[in-house]
Design an enzyme around this catalytic site. Structure first.
Site, PDB file in Angstrom:
ATOM      1  N   THR A  43       0.861  -1.188   0.000  1.00 50.96           N
ATOM      2  CA  THR A  43       0.000   0.000   0.000  1.00 50.96           C
ATOM      3  C   THR A  43       0.891   1.229   0.000  1.00 50.96           C
ATOM      4  O   THR A  43       1.582   1.501   0.983  1.00 50.96           O
ATOM      5  CB  THR A  43      -0.922   0.019   1.230  1.00 50.96           C
ATOM      6  N   LYS A 103      -7.080   1.380  -3.170  1.00 52.17           N
ATOM      7  CA  LYS A 103      -6.697   0.857  -1.854  1.00 52.17           C
ATOM      8  C   LYS A 103      -6.766   1.941  -0.776  1.00 52.17           C
ATOM      9  O   LYS A 103      -7.218   1.689   0.343  1.00 52.17           O
ATOM     10  CB  LYS A 103      -5.285   0.279  -1.913  1.00 52.17           C
ATOM     11  N   LYS A 120      -0.140   4.752   8.674  1.00 57.53           N
ATOM     12  CA  LYS A 120       0.573   5.042   7.423  1.00 57.53           C
ATOM     13  C   LYS A 120      -0.397   5.190   6.254  1.00 57.53           C
ATOM     14  O   LYS A 120      -0.320   6.157   5.478  1.00 57.53           O
ATOM     15  CB  LYS A 120       1.587   3.929   7.140  1.00 57.53           C
TER      16      LYS A 120
END
Length: 294
Positions: A93, A168, A243
């Site tokens: 990701t 995503k 994150k």
């Protein structure tokens, strides 16, 4: 037709089971990871281990990366790119801009790149039921599709390079909000005298049902196999949702999008990490809520 040799860089909680599924499907998998425990588990699953990412990628036609952040992905790509026309499939990701820059770099070396992040968590990685969201050229996705089908139950071509990363980040922003909402509902229910199992039985069959409840229920003792049943061992670590939400908030700012719930979720998980819970599953937000009163 013979199966292409695969290099798998990043054999942790997600990458390890994904690589193991490829071995079980008859692929030769060359692997690399920096941690001993990941290497040991991968070797037990039949992955051929190497001392560097470059060595693992040397004899592979397809290189898969599953790494914690965009900086590590780029470092690996720069180490491995040889100009031999390999296909790189990044399931990490990372930011949309990072994905596009990776493609530009690899194209300049004669290689190709698709961003193919996943949803489904560690359980989905182990079961081979991940959902892949892919950005890249049609021909490159076609080349990768057989291995994606081994590792996942669905593959969606979202558009050109960067579209997979975009999907995503949107998905994980939603997930972060949902996990908090489920935790808040559970805590409120308990304070109203509702047993967590009764809450689960109702909501999992009602309009509030979602993955954050049915697979990742944060109340211990309900599912018996969720991170909450194992002292909130991740799953999906709080540090990682921090994150991912940071990346999503960068895109929110860049596009001028209003995302107040996403911004609040980012703040809540960042506070969890600051409180020393970054290595715990992100569903640990439930424990924090149980201990507090407004």
């Amino acid at each position: 037709m013979s199966k292409p040799a695969i290099a798998f860089i990043g054999l942790g909680n997600m990458g390890g089971p994904m690589a193991a599924n490829l071995v079980s499907a008859g692929y030769t998998v060359h692997g690399f990871d920096v941690t001993d425990i990941a290497r040991e588990k991968a070797a037990e699953a039949g992955v051929t281990l190497h001392d560097s990412a470059a060595d693992a990628a040397k004899d592979a036609q397809i290189v898969v990366t599953m790494l914690p952040n965009g900086r590590l992905v780029r470092n690996v790509l720069e180490e491995c790119a040889t100009g031999e026309g390999k296909l790189y499939v990044d399931s990490s990701t990372i930011g949309v801009g990072e994905a596009k820059e990776n493609a530009e770099f690899l194209n300049s070396t004669g290689s190709r790149y698709i961003d193919a992040p996943v949803s489904g968590g560690v359980a989905g990685a182990a079961a081979g039921t991940l959902a892949f969201m892919v950005g890249g050229a049609d021909a490159d996705l076609a080349e990768a599709k057989d291995i994606l089908d081994v590792m996942g139950r669905s593959t969606t071509h979202c558009g050109p390079v960067g579209a997979g990363a975009a999907a995503k980040l949107c998905n994980n922003m939603i997930l972060g909000v949902q996990q908090i909402a489920i935790a808040e509902g559970l805590v409120l229910g308990q304070r109203l005298g509702l047993d967590p199992q009764a809450f689960f039985d109702v909501v999992s069959n009602s309009t509030g049902s979602c993955w954050a409840l049915t697979t990742n229920c944060p109340a211990p003792g309900v599912l018996g196999k969720a991170p909450s049943d194992n002292n909130f061992e991740p799953g999906f670590a709080t540090n990682l949702i921090v994150k991912d939400l940071g990346l999503a908030m960068s895109e929110v700012e860049a596009t001028g999008t209003e995302a107040r719930l996403g911004e609040l979720a980012s703040e809540i998980y960042s506070k969890l990490a600051d409180d020393g819970l970054g290595a715990k599953d992100f569903s640990v937000v439930y424990e924090q809520l149980r201990e507090r009163k407004a």
